[in-house]
Motif scaffolding. Structure first.
Motif, PDB file in Angstrom:
ATOM      1  N   LEU A  71       0.819  -1.206   0.000  1.00  0.00           N
ATOM      2  CA  LEU A  71       0.000   0.000   0.000  1.00  0.00           C
ATOM      3  C   LEU A  71       0.857   1.263   0.000  1.00  0.00           C
ATOM      4  O   LEU A  71       0.571   2.224  -0.734  1.00  0.00           O
ATOM      5  CB  LEU A  71      -0.929  -0.001   1.217  1.00  0.00           C
ATOM      6  N   PHE A  72       1.915   1.269   0.819  1.00  0.00           N
ATOM      7  CA  PHE A  72       2.772   2.450   0.871  1.00  0.00           C
ATOM      8  C   PHE A  72       3.536   2.618  -0.435  1.00  0.00           C
ATOM      9  O   PHE A  72       3.688   3.733  -0.942  1.00  0.00           O
ATOM     10  CB  PHE A  72       3.739   2.356   2.045  1.00  0.00           C
ATOM     11  N   GLY A  73       4.030   1.506  -0.988  1.00  0.00           N
ATOM     12  CA  GLY A  73       4.752   1.590  -2.251  1.00  0.00           C
ATOM     13  C   GLY A  73       3.866   2.085  -3.375  1.00  0.00           C
ATOM     14  O   GLY A  73       4.301   2.876  -4.224  1.00  0.00           O
ATOM     15  N   ALA A  74       2.604   1.667  -3.390  1.00  0.00           N
ATOM     16  CA  ALA A  74       1.671   2.106  -4.431  1.00  0.00           C
ATOM     17  C   ALA A  74       1.350   3.587  -4.311  1.00  0.00           C
ATOM     18  O   ALA A  74       1.024   4.246  -5.311  1.00  0.00           O
ATOM     19  CB  ALA A  74       0.388   1.282  -4.357  1.00  0.00           C
ATOM     20  N   SER A  75       1.452   4.131  -3.087  1.00  0.00           N
ATOM     21  CA  SER A  75       1.101   5.542  -2.895  1.00  0.00           C
ATOM     22  C   SER A  75       2.089   6.481  -3.584  1.00  0.00           C
ATOM     23  O   SER A  75       1.716   7.608  -3.936  1.00  0.00           O
ATOM     24  CB  SER A  75       1.040   5.874  -1.398  1.00  0.00           C
ATOM     25  N   ALA A  76       3.337   6.030  -3.808  1.00  0.00           N
ATOM     26  CA  ALA A  76       4.339   6.902  -4.426  1.00  0.00           C
ATOM     27  C   ALA A  76       3.986   7.241  -5.879  1.00  0.00           C
ATOM     28  O   ALA A  76       3.898   8.429  -6.236  1.00  0.00           O
ATOM     29  CB  ALA A  76       5.721   6.265  -4.324  1.00  0.00           C
ATOM     30  N   PRO A  77       3.782   6.256  -6.768  1.00  0.00           N
ATOM     31  CA  PRO A  77       3.405   6.622  -8.140  1.00  0.00           C
ATOM     32  C   PRO A  77       2.035   7.279  -8.231  1.00  0.00           C
ATOM     33  O   PRO A  77       1.807   8.126  -9.102  1.00  0.00           O
ATOM     34  CB  PRO A  77       3.430   5.284  -8.885  1.00  0.00           C
ATOM     35  N   LEU A  78       1.111   6.910  -7.336  1.00  0.00           N
ATOM     36  CA  LEU A  78      -0.198   7.564  -7.349  1.00  0.00           C
ATOM     37  C   LEU A  78      -0.072   9.029  -6.931  1.00  0.00           C
ATOM     38  O   LEU A  78      -0.752   9.904  -7.487  1.00  0.00           O
ATOM     39  CB  LEU A  78      -1.162   6.830  -6.415  1.00  0.00           C
ATOM     40  N   SER A  79       0.811   9.314  -5.967  1.00  0.00           N
ATOM     41  CA  SER A  79       1.046  10.703  -5.561  1.00  0.00           C
ATOM     42  C   SER A  79       1.722  11.491  -6.670  1.00  0.00           C
ATOM     43  O   SER A  79       1.500  12.704  -6.830  1.00  0.00           O
ATOM     44  CB  SER A  79       1.901  10.748  -4.292  1.00  0.00           C
ATOM     45  N   LYS A  80       2.536  10.800  -7.465  1.00  0.00           N
ATOM     46  CA  LYS A  80       3.234  11.457  -8.577  1.00  0.00           C
ATOM     47  C   LYS A  80       2.231  11.993  -9.586  1.00  0.00           C
ATOM     48  O   LYS A  80       2.485  13.014 -10.249  1.00  0.00           O
ATOM     49  CB  LYS A  80       4.188  10.470  -9.243  1.00  0.00           C
ATOM     50  N   LEU A  81       1.083  11.327  -9.721  1.00  0.00           N
ATOM     51  CA  LEU A  81       0.045  11.804 -10.630  1.00  0.00           C
ATOM     52  C   LEU A  81      -0.546  13.133 -10.158  1.00  0.00           C
ATOM     53  O   LEU A  81      -1.086  13.902 -10.956  1.00  0.00           O
ATOM     54  CB  LEU A  81      -1.075  10.760 -10.738  1.00  0.00           C
TER      55      LEU A  81
END
Length: 358
Positions: free
Chosen positions: A21-31
């Motif tokens: 979940l934390f790892g997925a938040s990085a590319p999603l935050s990049k959007l």
């Protein structure tokens, strides 16, 4: 303890779920980063985590879902204040100031020191047991994270780099101090931490001139924060309860690889040798950790505490009335000696004469 229950369950799946979940938040935050001020986005992520968990916390009684976790006590408040300051306020602030004074390459590499700081503090300060297999596994996971972060540019430990090192140290302290709270309700703890840290970051960002984005962007950031920060933090704390800080931190170090894999889906980036090598290193480290079997005769001293539990080899007390399978209350553990595979969880934080697995 049930003989059919693996010592890997549920700590390992919880720690890995937290990393995903934390790892997925990085590319999603990049959007979102192009449309929202970075500092303001950090505040929105934490506020989204706190607000979402508040709905979960206060909504459980409304849908008839019993609260089986132990509530925070007055003795927990100093630890809660410490993890909020170190992990929710100092860590993000030092990181933001550090990134503004150093290169992206150096910043990405240095951020991997959080896992190393977590494990080092757990092993040196809190004396969690470590053997060669666990050490090599942790180093392989961290090596994979370093490979994944390296972009070929020169590495410099400048003023900004030192601030990032300090941020990683704060998060390492945060992760280890959180183990002091791992017996209490993780939803309540993460909710308070998210609301306080989010309010501080939003207030600072607005005071420095950041403007509020559209409602849709705020909502998107809040959802990412609820899952990538809030739910991830709850799973991390539950992992701490079952695995201890060092092992949970090692599994959590897989987060950069998770983010890189998801980025392949969200952005037009191809599979690189760098990504494959990082995946191999992290896979080896993960296998070494999963293959660990710490099994020896150990002694439990008598202790009284409160946490969610079911009746097993470590919980043999009686009840006047029928209780649900999982419940929480103040109870006493009588001294006992036995042998079984275990991690440094709530009931296995004993000392070891030799640092090896049996």
């Amino acid at each position: 303890m049930s003989k059919t229950k693996s010592h890997l369950w549920p700590g390992v799946p919880l720690a890995l779920g937290s990393a995903v979940l934390f790892g997925a938040s990085a590319p999603l935050s990049k959007l979102l980063i192009g449309s929202i001020d970075p500092w303001l986005l950090a505040g929105i992520l934490y506020l989204g985590a706190g607000a979402g968990l508040a709905v979960v916390h206060w909504g459980r009684p409304l849908i008839g879902l019993p609260t089986v976790e132990a509530r925070l006590r007055k003795s927990d408040l100093p630890w809660l204040a410490a993890v909020t300051v170190f992990g929710g306020m100092l860590g993000p602030l030092l990181l933001l100031f550090g990134l503004s004074h150093t290169s992206a390459a150096s910043g990405s590499l240095l951020l991997n020191l959080e896992g190393l700081a977590t494990m080092a503090i757990a092993w040196i300060v809190f004396h969690e047991n470590v053997d060669k297999r666990l050490m090599f596994g942790a180093m392989a996971i961290l090596a994979g994270a370093l490979v994944l972060s390296w972009d070929g540019q020169a590495f410099r430990l400048d003023y900004g780099g030192l601030l990032i090192v300090a941020a990683c140290l704060c998060w390492g302290i945060d992760n280890n101090l959180t183990r002091k709270l791992s017996s209490a309700d993780p939803v309540q703890i993460a909710m308070i931490k998210g609301v306080v840290a989010g309010c501080v970051n939003v207030a600072l960002a607005m005071s420095l001139g950041a403007s509020l984005p559209s409602f849709g962007l705020v909502g998107a950031g809040a959802i990412v924060g609820f899952l990538g920060v809030g739910v991830s933090l709850v799973m991390f704390m539950l992992g701490l309860r079952h695995l201890g800080a060092a092992r949970t931190g090692a599994y959590f170090s897989l987060a950069p690889f998770i983010g890189a894999v998801l980025a392949l889906v969200l952005f037009p980036e191809g599979v690189t040798f760098q990504l494959v090598l990082a995946g191999i290193l992290m896979g080896v480290g993960l296998w070494l950790h999963l293959a660990e079997r710490h099994d020896h005769e150990h002694f439990h001293e008598g202790v009284e505490h409160d946490h969610a539990h079911s009746h097993d080899a470590h919980h043999r007390h009686g009840h006047e009335n029928l209780t649900p399978q999982v419940h929480s209350h103040w109870h006493r553990h009588e001294p006992m000696r036995h042998k079984h595979p275990h991690y440094p969880d709530l009931h296995h934080r004993h000392a070891h004469k030799l640092s090896k697995s049996d």
